[in-house]
Design a protein around this motif. Sequence first.
Motif, PDB file in Angstrom:
ATOM      1  N   SER A  66       9.058   4.169   3.512  1.00  0.00           N
ATOM      2  CA  SER A  66       8.046   4.107   4.570  1.00  0.00           C
ATOM      3  C   SER A  66       8.392   3.040   5.603  1.00  0.00           C
ATOM      4  O   SER A  66       8.262   3.261   6.817  1.00  0.00           O
ATOM      5  CB  SER A  66       6.666   3.832   3.973  1.00  0.00           C
ATOM      6  OG  SER A  66       6.646   2.570   3.335  1.00  0.00           O
ATOM      7  N   THR A  67       8.862   1.881   5.152  1.00  0.00           N
ATOM      8  CA  THR A  67       9.207   0.806   6.083  1.00  0.00           C
ATOM      9  C   THR A  67      10.378   1.205   6.974  1.00  0.00           C
ATOM     10  O   THR A  67      10.374   0.954   8.185  1.00  0.00           O
ATOM     11  CB  THR A  67       9.548  -0.479   5.310  1.00  0.00           C
ATOM     12  OG1 THR A  67       8.449  -0.831   4.457  1.00  0.00           O
ATOM     13  CG2 THR A  67       9.816  -1.629   6.271  1.00  0.00           C
ATOM     14  N   ALA A  68      11.381   1.835   6.382  1.00  0.00           N
ATOM     15  CA  ALA A  68      12.551   2.247   7.162  1.00  0.00           C
ATOM     16  C   ALA A  68      12.183   3.292   8.212  1.00  0.00           C
ATOM     17  O   ALA A  68      12.621   3.212   9.367  1.00  0.00           O
ATOM     18  CB  ALA A  68      13.630   2.786   6.221  1.00  0.00           C
TER      19      ALA A  68
ATOM     20  N   ALA B 141      11.055  -5.799   9.662  1.00  0.00           N
ATOM     21  CA  ALA B 141      10.743  -4.757   8.678  1.00  0.00           C
ATOM     22  C   ALA B 141      11.475  -5.009   7.370  1.00  0.00           C
ATOM     23  O   ALA B 141      10.900  -4.871   6.281  1.00  0.00           O
ATOM     24  CB  ALA B 141      11.112  -3.386   9.236  1.00  0.00           C
ATOM     25  N   CYS B 142      12.726  -5.391   7.448  1.00  0.00           N
ATOM     26  CA  CYS B 142      13.499  -5.689   6.226  1.00  0.00           C
ATOM     27  C   CYS B 142      12.893  -6.866   5.467  1.00  0.00           C
ATOM     28  O   CYS B 142      12.768  -6.831   4.240  1.00  0.00           O
ATOM     29  CB  CYS B 142      14.951  -5.993   6.583  1.00  0.00           C
ATOM     30  SG  CYS B 142      15.891  -4.559   7.152  1.00  0.00           S
TER      31      CYS B 142
ATOM     32  N   THR C 127      -0.150   1.090  11.249  1.00  0.00           N
ATOM     33  CA  THR C 127      -0.316  -0.350  11.381  1.00  0.00           C
ATOM     34  C   THR C 127       1.019  -1.066  11.396  1.00  0.00           C
ATOM     35  O   THR C 127       1.220  -2.012  12.170  1.00  0.00           O
ATOM     36  CB  THR C 127      -1.191  -0.884  10.232  1.00  0.00           C
ATOM     37  OG1 THR C 127      -2.467  -0.252  10.302  1.00  0.00           O
ATOM     38  CG2 THR C 127      -1.374  -2.387  10.334  1.00  0.00           C
ATOM     39  N   VAL C 128       1.955  -0.641  10.548  1.00  0.00           N
ATOM     40  CA  VAL C 128       3.277  -1.255  10.539  1.00  0.00           C
ATOM     41  C   VAL C 128       3.939  -1.093  11.901  1.00  0.00           C
ATOM     42  O   VAL C 128       4.597  -2.015  12.406  1.00  0.00           O
ATOM     43  CB  VAL C 128       4.154  -0.641   9.425  1.00  0.00           C
ATOM     44  CG1 VAL C 128       5.606  -1.079   9.575  1.00  0.00           C
ATOM     45  CG2 VAL C 128       3.636  -1.057   8.053  1.00  0.00           C
TER      46      VAL C 128
ATOM     47  N   GLY D 234       0.815  -1.218   0.000  1.00  0.00           N
ATOM     48  CA  GLY D 234       0.000   0.000   0.000  1.00  0.00           C
ATOM     49  C   GLY D 234       0.841   1.259   0.000  1.00  0.00           C
ATOM     50  O   GLY D 234       0.507   2.238  -0.680  1.00  0.00           O
ATOM     51  N   SER D 235       1.951   1.257   0.738  1.00  0.00           N
ATOM     52  CA  SER D 235       2.814   2.432   0.746  1.00  0.00           C
ATOM     53  C   SER D 235       3.472   2.638  -0.611  1.00  0.00           C
ATOM     54  O   SER D 235       3.634   3.776  -1.067  1.00  0.00           O
ATOM     55  CB  SER D 235       3.885   2.289   1.832  1.00  0.00           C
ATOM     56  OG  SER D 235       4.782   1.231   1.537  1.00  0.00           O
TER      57      SER D 235
END
Length: 568
Positions: free
Chosen positions: A164-166, A414-415, A372-373, A138-139
């Motif tokens: 976004s994840t980082a 996350a990675c 949410t992440v 989604g990101s």
Amino acid sequence: MSSPELVVLGAVLALVAAVAVLARPRGASTVEFYLAGRGVGTATNAWAICGDYLSAASFLGVAAAVYVSGVDGAWYAVGFAAGFVPVLLFVAAPLRRFGEFSIPDFLGRRLGSERVRLVAVGVVQLVILCYLVPQAVGSGITWELLVGSGVAGLDPYTSGVLISTAVVALLVAFGGMRGTTWTQAVQFLLILGALVWLAATVVAEGFQYGSAVQGLSAEPLANPSAGPDGTSLVTGQNQVRPTEPASFGEPGTRYGGLGQFALVVTLALGTAGLPHVMNRYFTSPTGTAARTTTAWVLCLAGAFYALAVMLGTAARQLLPGAVDDHPWLAELTVDGILVVPEHALPVLGRLYGGEAGLGVIAAGALVAVMSTVAGLLLASAASFGHDVYERHINPRATQRQAVLAGRLTTLVVACLAAVLALALQPASFSAAMPSVVATMVTWAFAVAGSALTPVFVLTIWWRGTTATGAVAGMTTGVVVATAVFVAGALADGGLLREVMVTPTLLAAPAAAAVAVGVSRRTRPPRDVEASWVRMHGTAADRRAERLARLTLDDARGPQGRGVHRARR
């Protein structure tokens, strides 16, 4: 990206980062890092749970599913919102009264088994990974539309996933549960505000939901489909009445009657097994506060999903007529219908709010992903850091070492999620999905509802549940759900496939039956009555049980008192 979008997105991200910094943990204890000291207020926790739960699947996916499938897409909203009903009735208060760190910790202590704890850790990590991947997808989709260009030579989708994840992983590692709670509360208010603004705007422009549904239902529902000659509109077939074409306002666009029921059951049961949502109840000060929080969540989530359904319908009605006056819209559509359904809300925001409106909605989508992440990464950290590292890898770990293990877990998970999101790009999926993001999240709900929820509820409400039965039930749930889903995905279609791709309707009863059957042949833990009092007894009963436990700990000496303090 133009200046207004940059300003909006930058302001939102700066606000979120500032909240995370100001609300960072007060100390280096595991109770503080994982549970915010068990002192989160009712309203704050309700906002934070909504921020945790209302993910990209909710913000982008529900509107997209409605945009593509009409009434059938609205079943996602029904299932997502209904999931908190069983939580309110059966889980929230007893879970908090027992008072541990995570789902594996609860199951392991309630059943007196490290084997249960480790199996639950494996299932929890699987659910978290299944949930993380669609958030990253989604990101990437949002970044692709909002920014339109990559960084460091990467394409836009990859850039969105990685950045976004980082950012979220670093904020969680730094802020812990306290920082995450406040950022999620703020993030929920931001995404709700974005939906309220957009809904008020389209209504002010003359949109009426009832007449829109009636008008859209006047002709068959067609959606873009890729073929050898390019992408063109294709009319679907009604799954409830096969002799008729699909219609926006009639059930059967994507699912038959049993398929609709299976989808709602999967989403409703899955909620009670979501680790990042259930862990939030351990942060409430009391069981009553946990139940009150859930009631507020039901109201807030219901309002949110009602707005998402309305806006998905608005996008379907309003966008085709705007193509001639907005050339940029023609690049995203085929005969006025969006090629990527998840673009429905951002495009609607740009149509009525210009570049700033696009920035507001796209920033809301990214905030929903980040919120949410953050919860998922923290749940993963609690599951591994507390239940594996502290208890098995390094039982003599200091509080600082335990917190460090949790922080490193957030970065590793996350990675892994980012890598899988890059491998599973939306373009590689079938156009038969009403929403790539919503459908992928359904997989996580299916695993949680099949493997964790039946065992979870049995452990809370049946004295006879045993460690061996819980392990057998969780294993059965994962195996049956996976096997049924794979078989359904390979099937050509029809009624059986509809149920098999949302397998909780089959897998959850199987898991419950196996757990009960095995438990009847094995012995429950010795302290089952004490656990029962902690979960279901009156306040006086719990005080008496706590006094007895303190007396026993005192008799054991300093080591016993230390164990009691750790459990609190």
